[in-house]
Motif scaffolding. Structure first.
Motif, PDB file in Angstrom:
ATOM      1  N   LYS A 147       0.828  -1.208   0.000  1.00  0.00           N
ATOM      2  CA  LYS A 147       0.000   0.000   0.000  1.00  0.00           C
ATOM      3  C   LYS A 147       0.859   1.253   0.000  1.00  0.00           C
ATOM      4  O   LYS A 147       0.432   2.317  -0.481  1.00  0.00           O
ATOM      5  N   TYR A 148       2.076   1.146   0.544  1.00  0.00           N
ATOM      6  CA  TYR A 148       2.945   2.313   0.678  1.00  0.00           C
ATOM      7  C   TYR A 148       4.224   2.180  -0.146  1.00  0.00           C
ATOM      8  O   TYR A 148       5.270   2.718   0.234  1.00  0.00           O
ATOM      9  N   MET A 149       4.132   1.494  -1.274  1.00  0.00           N
ATOM     10  CA  MET A 149       5.280   1.354  -2.158  1.00  0.00           C
ATOM     11  C   MET A 149       4.928   1.853  -3.552  1.00  0.00           C
ATOM     12  O   MET A 149       3.808   1.651  -4.031  1.00  0.00           O
ATOM     13  N   LYS A 150       5.885   2.491  -4.189  1.00  0.00           N
ATOM     14  CA  LYS A 150       5.667   3.047  -5.523  1.00  0.00           C
ATOM     15  C   LYS A 150       6.846   2.708  -6.420  1.00  0.00           C
ATOM     16  O   LYS A 150       8.002   2.915  -6.049  1.00  0.00           O
ATOM     17  N   SER A 151       6.553   2.197  -7.601  1.00  0.00           N
ATOM     18  CA  SER A 151       7.612   1.884  -8.564  1.00  0.00           C
ATOM     19  C   SER A 151       7.896   3.095  -9.436  1.00  0.00           C
ATOM     20  O   SER A 151       7.023   3.934  -9.682  1.00  0.00           O
ATOM     21  N   ASN A 152       9.138   3.179  -9.906  1.00  0.00           N
ATOM     22  CA  ASN A 152       9.535   4.300 -10.741  1.00  0.00           C
ATOM     23  C   ASN A 152      10.641   3.871 -11.684  1.00  0.00           C
ATOM     24  O   ASN A 152      11.578   3.180 -11.277  1.00  0.00           O
TER      25      ASN A 152
END
Length: 363
Positions: free
Chosen positions: A323-328
């Motif tokens: 829920k608190y991870m973002k890919s970039n």
């Protein structure tokens, strides 16, 4: 459906952890109190912390009888420091900005450097992170490098404190294409301070065997069910505030970055990043990242990081929360890419795939 496919694949791919296997002639045994760290003016009267207070078992110094690698331990009172292969490339406190700006995540349009990462997004203080990285051989030119690592960061972009730890291939630094333990740090947003490994004063080495430049092996093979995973962790000592590097199958306490150098990280890090970073000099194509294969080829071919954990505000080691991870990724998906689906089964736990072949990676 995609989740179950990844779950099945993760259970089929078998993994084993690897340590470094040092080429002994690459290292000098240096007096513990005369190592490069103590040339830093802020460390003139520094009291060495010989082991982290959160555990003493990491300081068994290679007494694991199951260790299949033959190592040469430095004598008591001395620590190993890697011999710089390319002497004219030695980095010091006045190194050029072109050497230092490679890991600044705040500018995704930075030329010649590319990133494929997974980052935390919650508003909290972290006291470290850990992961296991699949290790692959890569063939690079002297003016390229490719790293797989964890970022620990704090402070404003103009005065950024950053620690990066992991493994990678850096021919200009080590003189070969071996996968090695590697780290980088800066205390002022890559402006005047920072370097790889021991190439400027900063990191305090305490282990008599494991150090930066360790060759990591055996490596993984593309298409094989067996994957070599290298475990590494950066954890802040609750008592001293120093940031410790813990690496290898034996969870060896390699050393630490003193809190005197990283004032914005003294109370913790506001963001954790996992993933890959590459560099190529002008007019040279970007090198492969990870295994050199894209995440869409899944775990048999693509590089990945597994068992992703953060050390939270209470110093507890817990799995990352999807829920608190973002890919970039700052390139086109045919150059590098990231895929994250959260929990990938009992073998990998929280894991993600990343990397790619490189090439013409501009957007």
């Amino acid at each position: 459906m995609a989740f179950f496919l990844f779950l099945i694949i993760s259970l089929c791919v078998r993994c084993y952890e690897v340590d470094g296997a040092r080429i002994q002639d690459d290292f000098d045994c240096v007096d513990l109190y005369k190592q490069p760290a103590f040339q830093h003016p802020l460390l003139k009267n520094h009291k060495i912390q010989l082991f982290p207070t959160f555990t003493m078992s990491t300081m068994q110094l290679g007494r694991d009888n199951k260790d299949k690698h033959s190592r040469k331990r430095c004598p008591m009172g001395k620590v190993p420091i890697f011999k710089t292969k390319i002497r004219e490339q030695k980095i010091n406190m006045s190194t050029s900005k072109s050497q230092l700006d490679g890991l600044n995540q705040y500018s995704q349009s930075r030329p010649r450097h590319h990133f494929a990462t997974l980052s935390t997004t919650q508003n909290m203080m972290f006291h470290g992170a850990s992961a296991r990285a699949a290790v692959y051989n890569l063939s690079l030119q002297a003016n390229q490098y490719s790293l797989s690592q964890i970022w620990i960061q704090g402070g404003p972009p103009t005065d950024l404190n950053s620690i990066q730890v992991g493994c990678g291939v850096h021919p200009n630094l080590f003189g070969d294409n071996q996968v090695r333990l590697i780290a980088y740090w800066t205390a002022d947003g890559f402006r005047k301070t920072g370097c790889f490994n021991h190439q400027c004063p900063g990191f305090v080495q305490v282990h008599r065997e494991f150090t930066f430049g360790e060759i990591i092996g055996p490596t993984s093979t593309i298409g094989s069910d067996y994957k070599s995973l290298y475990p590494f962790k950066v954890k802040q000592d609750q008592s001293t505030g120093h940031w410790w590097l813990i690496a290898g199958r034996g969870s060896w306490a390699v050393g630490y970055w003193p809190n005197q150098l990283l004032t914005h990280l003294s109370h913790g890090s506001y963001v954790i990043r996992y993933g890959g970073e590459t560099y190529a000099s002008p007019n040279v194509m970007s090198p492969p990242m990870g295994s050199g294969r894209l995440p869409r080829e899944l775990y048999k071919n693509s590089a990945f990081m597994s068992n992703l954990e953060i050390i939270d505000s209470n110093y507890n080691e817990v799995r990352v929360n999807p829920k608190y991870m973002k890919s970039n990724c700052d390139t086109t998906p045919n150059c590098y890419d990231v895929q994250y689906h959260g929990y990938e089964g009992i073998v990998f736990a929280q894991a993600f795939l990343y990397g790619g072949p490189g090439g013409q990676c501009g957007i």
